[in-house]
Design an enzyme around this catalytic site. Structure first.
Site, mmCIF file in Angstrom:
data_model
loop_
_atom_site.group_PDB
_atom_site.id
_atom_site.type_symbol
_atom_site.label_atom_id
_atom_site.label_comp_id
_atom_site.label_asym_id
_atom_site.label_seq_id
_atom_site.Cartn_x
_atom_site.Cartn_y
_atom_site.Cartn_z
ATOM 1 C CG ASN A 1 120.652 127.482 37.764
ATOM 2 O OD1 ASN A 1 120.278 127.459 38.940
ATOM 3 N ND2 ASN A 1 120.970 128.603 37.138
ATOM 4 C CD1 TRP A 2 117.135 122.025 39.743
ATOM 5 C CD2 TRP A 2 116.294 121.828 41.819
ATOM 6 N NE1 TRP A 2 117.093 120.699 40.054
ATOM 7 C CE2 TRP A 2 116.585 120.538 41.311
ATOM 8 C CE3 TRP A 2 115.765 121.954 43.100
ATOM 9 C CZ2 TRP A 2 116.343 119.378 42.055
ATOM 10 C CZ3 TRP A 2 115.529 120.803 43.849
ATOM 11 C CH2 TRP A 2 115.813 119.531 43.329
ATOM 12 C CE LYS A 3 117.913 129.839 35.489
ATOM 13 N NZ LYS A 3 117.668 130.704 34.355
ATOM 14 C CG HIS B 1 123.008 132.403 36.275
ATOM 15 N ND1 HIS B 1 122.026 133.265 35.875
ATOM 16 C CD2 HIS B 1 122.780 131.234 35.626
ATOM 17 C CE1 HIS B 1 121.207 132.631 35.031
ATOM 18 N NE2 HIS B 1 121.651 131.397 34.861
ATOM 19 C CD GLU C 1 118.468 133.822 35.936
ATOM 20 O OE1 GLU C 1 118.554 133.076 36.934
ATOM 21 O OE2 GLU C 1 118.020 133.433 34.831
ATOM 22 C CD GLU D 1 123.544 129.727 31.707
ATOM 23 O OE1 GLU D 1 122.953 128.647 31.705
ATOM 24 O OE2 GLU D 1 123.321 130.625 32.536
ATOM 25 N N GLY E 1 115.671 131.471 29.497
ATOM 26 C CA GLY E 1 114.262 131.524 29.892
ATOM 27 C C GLY E 1 113.360 132.156 28.848
ATOM 28 C CB SER F 1 115.868 128.245 25.683
ATOM 29 O OG SER F 1 115.361 129.418 26.295
ATOM 30 N N GLY G 1 118.044 125.293 32.886
ATOM 31 C CA GLY G 1 117.122 125.919 33.826
ATOM 32 C C GLY G 1 115.788 125.189 33.805
ATOM 33 N N GLY G 2 114.835 125.749 33.087
ATOM 34 C CA GLY G 2 113.460 125.236 33.074
ATOM 35 C C GLY G 2 113.332 123.732 32.887
HETATM 36 P P1 13P Z 1 116.704 128.145 30.904
HETATM 37 O O1 13P Z 1 117.143 126.734 30.529
HETATM 38 O O2 13P Z 1 115.456 128.159 31.702
HETATM 39 O O3 13P Z 1 116.682 129.044 29.706
HETATM 40 O O4 13P Z 1 117.839 128.704 31.873
HETATM 41 C C1 13P Z 1 119.155 128.627 31.490
HETATM 42 C C2 13P Z 1 119.994 129.030 32.616
HETATM 43 O O5 13P Z 1 120.055 130.190 32.982
HETATM 44 C C3 13P Z 1 120.739 127.979 33.321
HETATM 45 O O6 13P Z 1 121.621 128.539 34.226
#
Ligand code: 13P
Length: 250
Positions: A9-11, A94, A96, A166, A172, A212, A233-234
């Site tokens: 998930n590149w966000k 999600h 966010e 999640e 993050g 994470s 994510g990251g």
């Molecule tokens: P991180 O891997 O950056 O913690 O993000 C997780 C996430 O929200 C994937 O959707």
């Protein structure tokens, strides 16, 4: 249990101009993967991502969709638009988007139904806050999210859903859930699905962990019986790290 799926998930990261080369890098780095490999990108990166993934094992997903077919929804993107481009997966619910974009369990349900109608695979996110975990209501909260997300969805469609557990406190933050914490909730989600549908359906559904997850901790998390993949994510923004995670999903 379910099919192993590792999805990035590149966000709100990466530019359209760097997407083609980056996805090519992911294709190359994840060549030996035995799991499904997905990159979910910002809308504006979808076209070059699809171009780069064409004819390869990598699938492309979007990070959101609108639940209406078309019309006066300025700034929104429909399922038909995504399908027309060649998108196969779509993230919904999600934390966010729940926090910043008024995403609710009701809109997640509408989006999931629209995704099925149009042939997209929904990645439905759920997860508790730190406050909820400390209050001991993690599973109560997640059960509500799952029940509402799946309301009115047939067992046949439910089998195609990907659930991403999640925990919000792990996103993050570099603070991953322990293998046992993640397994406990993913196992409870599977049991809930068995109650809502049946054992066979529950076993078919892919349940990912997200929060994470990285090259170092992925193998431990993915070794757990009820964790069938990850939403990353990251670590999905660096092809070598992402490839370590896809390599651990077997
Ligand atoms: P991180 O891997 O950056 O913690 O993000 C997780 C996430 O929200 C994937 O959707």
């Amino acid at each position: 249990m379910g099919k192993y799926i590792i999805a990035g998930n590149w966000k709100m990261n990466k530019l359209p101009s760097e997407t083609y080369d980056f996805v090519k890098e992911v294709v190359e780095a994840t060549k030996g993967a035995t799991c499904e490999v997905v990159c979910c990108t910002p809308y504006v990166c979808l076209a070059p991502a699809i171009e780069a993934a064409k004819g390869t094992h990598v699938k492309i997903g979007a990070e959101n969709l609108h639940y209406e077919d078309k019309g006066a929804f300025t700034g929104e993107i429909s399922a038909d638009m995504l399908v027309d481009m060649g998108v196969q997966y779509v993230i919904m619910g999600h934390s966010e988007r729940r926090e910043y974009n008024n995403e609710t369990d009701e809109t997640v349900n509408l989006k999931a139904k629209k995704a099925f109608e149009k042939g997209l695979i929904p990645i439905v996110c759920c997860g508790e806050s730190l406050e909820q975990r400390e209050a001991g209501i993690t599973m109560d909260w997640i059960a509500i999210q799952i029940k509402k997300a799946f309301a009115g969805i047939s067992a046949d469609d439910a089998k195609k859903v990907v659930i991403a557990y999640e925990p919000i406190w792990a996103i993050g933050t570099g603070k991953t859930a322990t293998d046992e914490q993640a397994e406990e909730v993913c196992g409870a989600i599977r049991k809930l699905l068995a109650d809502l549908y049946d054992d066979a359906t529950a076993k078919t559904i892919t349940i990912q962990y997200g929060g994470s997850m990285n090259a170092k901790n992925a193998a431990g998390l993915l070794s757990k019986p009820n964790i069938d993949g990850g939403l990353i994510g990251g670590a999905s923004l660096k092809a070598p790290d992402f490839a370590v995670i896809t390599g651990a999903a077997k």
